[in-house]
Design an enzyme around this catalytic site. Sequence first.
Site, short mmCIF file in Angstrom:
data_model
loop_
_atom_site.label_atom_id
_atom_site.label_comp_id
_atom_site.label_asym_id
_atom_site.label_seq_id
_atom_site.Cartn_x
_atom_site.Cartn_y
_atom_site.Cartn_z
N HIS A 130 0.80 -1.23 0.00
CA HIS A 130 0.00 0.00 0.00
C HIS A 130 0.83 1.27 0.00
O HIS A 130 0.27 2.36 0.18
CB HIS A 130 -0.92 0.06 1.21
CG HIS A 130 -2.02 -0.96 1.22
ND1 HIS A 130 -3.27 -0.71 0.72
CD2 HIS A 130 -2.03 -2.24 1.66
CE1 HIS A 130 -4.02 -1.79 0.88
NE2 HIS A 130 -3.29 -2.73 1.43
N LYS A 154 -8.30 14.17 4.29
CA LYS A 154 -7.41 13.01 4.29
C LYS A 154 -6.41 13.24 5.40
O LYS A 154 -6.36 14.34 5.97
CB LYS A 154 -6.69 12.86 2.95
CG LYS A 154 -6.06 14.16 2.44
CD LYS A 154 -5.42 14.00 1.07
CE LYS A 154 -6.37 14.10 -0.07
NZ LYS A 154 -6.45 12.91 -0.90
N ARG A 155 -5.60 12.22 5.72
CA ARG A 155 -4.54 12.44 6.70
C ARG A 155 -3.67 13.61 6.27
O ARG A 155 -3.49 13.85 5.07
CB ARG A 155 -3.67 11.18 6.82
CG ARG A 155 -4.31 10.10 7.63
CD ARG A 155 -4.52 10.51 9.06
NE ARG A 155 -3.28 10.46 9.79
CZ ARG A 155 -3.03 9.59 10.77
NH1 ARG A 155 -3.94 8.73 11.15
NH2 ARG A 155 -1.86 9.60 11.38
N LYS A 175 0.87 14.76 0.63
CA LYS A 175 -0.50 15.01 0.19
C LYS A 175 -0.72 16.50 -0.12
O LYS A 175 -1.70 16.87 -0.76
CB LYS A 175 -1.49 14.52 1.24
CG LYS A 175 -1.45 12.99 1.43
CD LYS A 175 -2.43 12.54 2.50
CE LYS A 175 -2.31 11.07 2.87
NZ LYS A 175 -3.03 10.15 1.96
N THR A 212 -8.56 6.75 -1.91
CA THR A 212 -9.93 6.25 -2.02
C THR A 212 -10.92 7.38 -1.80
O THR A 212 -12.04 7.33 -2.29
CB THR A 212 -10.19 5.10 -1.01
OG1 THR A 212 -9.60 5.47 0.25
CG2 THR A 212 -9.57 3.80 -1.47
N LYS A 253 -14.64 8.56 -3.50
CA LYS A 253 -15.86 8.92 -2.77
C LYS A 253 -16.39 10.28 -3.23
O LYS A 253 -17.60 10.46 -3.41
CB LYS A 253 -15.59 8.94 -1.26
CG LYS A 253 -15.27 7.56 -0.71
CD LYS A 253 -14.66 7.60 0.69
CE LYS A 253 -13.96 6.28 0.99
NZ LYS A 253 -13.07 6.37 2.16
C1 NBG Z 1 -2.57 3.81 1.93
C2 NBG Z 1 -2.21 4.69 0.74
C3 NBG Z 1 -3.44 5.16 0.00
C4 NBG Z 1 -4.30 3.97 -0.36
C5 NBG Z 1 -4.60 3.16 0.89
C6 NBG Z 1 -5.40 1.92 0.59
C7 NBG Z 1 -1.08 3.07 3.74
C8 NBG Z 1 0.19 2.40 4.10
N1 NBG Z 1 -1.34 3.23 2.44
O1 NBG Z 1 -3.05 5.84 -1.17
O2 NBG Z 1 -1.46 5.79 1.20
O3 NBG Z 1 -5.50 4.38 -0.95
O4 NBG Z 1 -3.40 2.74 1.50
O5 NBG Z 1 -4.77 1.14 -0.36
O6 NBG Z 1 -1.82 3.44 4.62
#
Ligand code: NBG
Length: 840
Positions: A386, A577-578, A583, A685, A689
């Site tokens: 991920h 988002k975080r 980002k 994701t 949304k």
């Molecule tokens: C996160 C990514 C996102 C991705 C999500 C789900 C981690 C390690 N990765 O871009 O930063 O959408 O995983 O796949 O949290």
Amino acid sequence: MSREESSKKKRKEGPEKAGNPQGGHEEIFTGTKPEVIARAILENLYHVQGRVPALATDNDWYMALAYTVRDRLLNRWVKSMGMFSKDVKGIRVVSYLSAEFLMGPHLGNSLISLGLYDEVRQAVNQLGLDFEHLLSQEEEPGLGNGGLGRLAACFMDSLATLRIPAIGYGIRYEFGIFDQAIRDGWQVETTDKWLRFGNPWEIPRAEIVYNVGFGGHSEAYEDDRGHYRVRWVPNRVVKGMAYDTPVPGYRVDMVNMLRLWKSEAVESFDFQAFNVGDYYGAVEKKVASETLSKVLYPNDEPEIGKRLRLAQQYFFVSCSLQDMIRIHRLKELPPDRFHETFAVQLNDTHPSIAVAELMRLLVDEHFLGWEEAWEITRKTLAYTNHTLLPEALEKWPLPLFRDMLPRHLEIIYEINRRFLEEVGRKYPGDGGKAARLSIIDETQGKYVRMAHLASVGSHAINGVAALHTELLKKTVLKDFYELYPESFHNVTNGVTPRRWIVLSNPRLAELITRKIGDRWIRRAEDLKKLEPFADNPEFQGEWQRIKWENKQRLAGLIKERTNISADPRTLFDIQVKRLHEYKRQHLSVLYVVTLYNRLKKNPKADVPPRTVIFAGKAAPGYFLAKLIIKLITSVAEVVNSDPEIGDRLKVVFFPDFNVKNALPIYPAADLSEQISTAGKEASGTGNMKFSMNGALTIGTLDGANVEIREEVGAENFFLFGLTAGEVMDLKSKGYSPWQCCLANPELREAVDQIRSGFFSGGDKNLFRPLIDSLTSRDEYMLFADYPSYVDCQERVNRAYRDQKTWTKMSILNVARMGKFSSDRSIREYGEKIWAVKAVR
Ligand code: NBG
């Protein structure tokens, strides 16, 4: 009386009074008529909460309602569990191992799945209660950080909806992700006490417990048949107990389960210590054991050396694999057929110790030969990556690892020895290759590389968006790709339209259904049928009205939580988002400052008024991310209180972003900010949304943005910025952020203003670390992308002025988002990776 006891009592009282699960007169546990549901709520209020209506609190009513809904899940659940009996063979169950599951509130979602939303609302109204208010009582289980945990939740929803039997395995953290408050413009963290009023959605399984060892040493011995064997003698043992939560599919009989482990002391008291008078010593041990599942780690902080985190990972993986082996044996199948019963997915490297643990269980405890065990392990496991960010790739210092899991380290050494032999045969004499592939990193100190362990032990490796998978093959896992090209797959992420349209945007869902029928809820490809309406003025009018109402609803919440008045007539520009430098929330801030300056210089400028909304948590130890929050709130203070600006520009930081707060946010967006440095966001994701709810995206060619743009059409997407390739080229050629800054007067002005203390009451030091980092290094290339971002925002402004065209683009976005349903993702996993099928 506990809930379970009271249910037993009701059942003993016979079908007339208690309701018969097979369908008696009252159907207290299963009935779906509003009157019956209302009566069931009252029963639960009395028998479970021990309250009469006159004295019931909001929480009492919520609990009574939740139990009433849970009862209606249970008989489907119990039936679905039949899958695990010995009579059912030949069905492969997906086991999704994940350190995080960000399920969100259960109540509303369960009602949608069961198809009882309206009936229950009526029942609640009949009781004279406010349905929305009761829904809002639920404390969400925040057992995840962000995208990764939420993806796991969407996948659980899709697995059940597609009737694929599955168990999600994870940790029942007592404290989930911290709650965020904003004080003086700064993030303040408080602990998330989600369990304090009880959790009606889980069923504790006191009889499903496993022992998990730590530390100690291993011993070789000879078994009765003269075979060489090894056993592990841990010096500490912790118990894991299962807590099960039902996961219903949408309008199907299938109910899967989420099984989360809570750690406990093996004995409540160490009696020996107790007897010799060491009362506190005995309690201490108990407390230490229970710490394991205490708290979720916030991510984006340096991983290295977090002992408790490795312990958590091993704890939940060991419990889960032991549980799977128990289920497999219930079917009276031999251990060498384990892979026929389970397909195990490793959600990132957090559960990758499963490779060594499954080997240990098969070899040391079930006495299989190494080769055979290895084959079974690889056939069982698959690994999803991920992230490409080097700081997020887990590795554990060898001494720590040996100390905690000595037997596993031996097993990893043996796996590695055999693996490097294979590498040596394929690339004779290439020591560099072997060193790069090795599970043990020896470049600077010694570490266990968890991504390598996962890759060696899995038959399939996948990335989460097309670009991400390509980059994975070219960078982080390049050597593995060359070695095992056929193991690599891409499965682009998706999100569930049940939670992220039907539940969060009911009016839009209703409009869509009225036009094209309701099949889109399980077959999101059907959304295509909306395309012919994109130009229809009447349909456009309805579409706009819904957006307007959603914006009004969010404006109300913003007022309530921040006291800022956001005008729904303005363009809602949202980034949630975080917080992370990659980002680039601060790139959006730079544009806000530029827009502010333009409006000040030219008050008559013809730009559509905007409300720029941010939300998201920063890791508690990530200083710059927290400073970005402070920058947002500081800029907000100046801009929002400037009488010359009025409603033309507003900035909002919406506190405590979580699933519950996200629900009203996505549907209210006009513009979705997906502006990460190309190559850094694995998928995203939130981007999906927003788009599914009719927001247009301004974004870079990063993660799944690339595919979203492909689907919705370039003309319906605001693209800017460097590509991943250009980012790498520029980096290697030598990038000078300061030159970029000098070359662009508006950028320079914004940077100077922030530096000069203009937004910090004259304090020149406050934002210095951020500005210094940008002007000297600018790791994430904000300055390089700034001009193209600002130009792109100008295109957004022009487009927004033409509401007809904008609305058409919005409709086309929704119509073309079918691909991004998590149902499609799960179908792909099912076909490419798990070899599983739907069951009837
Ligand atoms: C996160 C990514 C996102 C991705 C999500 C789900 C981690 C390690 N990765 O871009 O930063 O959408 O995983 O796949 O949290």
